[in-house]
Design an enzyme around this catalytic site. Sequence first.
Site, PDB file in Angstrom:
ATOM      1  CB  ALA A   1      28.058  17.164  -8.501  1.00 50.95           C
ATOM      2  CB  THR A   2      29.130  17.458  -2.890  1.00 51.48           C
ATOM      3  OG1 THR A   2      30.546  17.250  -3.084  1.00 51.48           O
ATOM      4  CG2 THR A   2      28.524  16.151  -2.510  1.00 51.48           C
ATOM      5  CB  THR A   3      30.861  21.351  -1.723  1.00 51.39           C
ATOM      6  OG1 THR A   3      30.326  20.722  -0.785  1.00 51.39           O
ATOM      7  CG2 THR A   3      30.699  23.028  -1.066  1.00 51.39           C
TER       8      THR A   3
END
Length: 282
Positions: free
Chosen positions: A54-56
Amino acid sequence: MASQDALGGRLPGLFGSPDTSSFTEFLGAYAPDALPGRRVLPQGAVGVEEIPHATTIVAVTFPGGVVMAGDRRATAGHVIAQRDIEKVFRADEFSAIAIAGTAGIGLELMRLFQVELEHYEKREGRTLSIEGKANRLASMVRGNLGMAMQGLAVVPLFAGYDEVEDRGRIFSYDPAGGRYEEREFHTIGSGSPFARGSLKKLFRADLSAEDAALVCVQALYDAADDDSATGGPDLTRGIFPVVASVTADGYRRLGEDEVGALARSVVEGRYEAPGGPTAPLR
């Protein structure tokens, strides 16, 4: 088998050589798979880079609360693993948690955190203080340190409403369980440098809850503009960021219609100004 001349003077403690500074060079030349992070996986095993990440995530405070938002993309190496993953969740009535890093471990940590807060509330008859929640999450992150050292790190972002001080608060973490309180706003994930730059220009101390949500969507758009692992609003598929607010009224996830309207306004505005809104110079 390498010759004594090849090994002498390079392998520390061997053939009278006391030089330990060249040990890494020796491994690189004769046993590269023994270097840290270079372990060969069994045939058919899944590498760390193939596990969805998962990122931002962004969080912004406003008078009386805090807004948290996350993009919807999960990546596995250079491949989009999922386009509509959710990374922002209700922790309890007055707090929210979001994850960046190894998705599977992050989702498990989030669920355990939710259960522990619910268990405390049922046992004690009251909610844990926001400081207590932040500290408990820190110990849970620290418990994953062994996996983090193997490349499976997960770093959460925690935010909530402080009933005593009547304000929103944000807490960030490092993989070793370090807990840090942030002021005004914060970002985590691969797109965080670009999102943070956007927030620096757009944040105002007197933001309304709606404007704070708009600022978050603008920051996520800027992150997606420069970071391939961050997904922007997908108008074709109707996939928009997850946006939630926490105030004295509790946790509230904004509806798809609300977030969709914000996302469309941001995209439309970028047709005229691709770089987004500009902050006044003076």
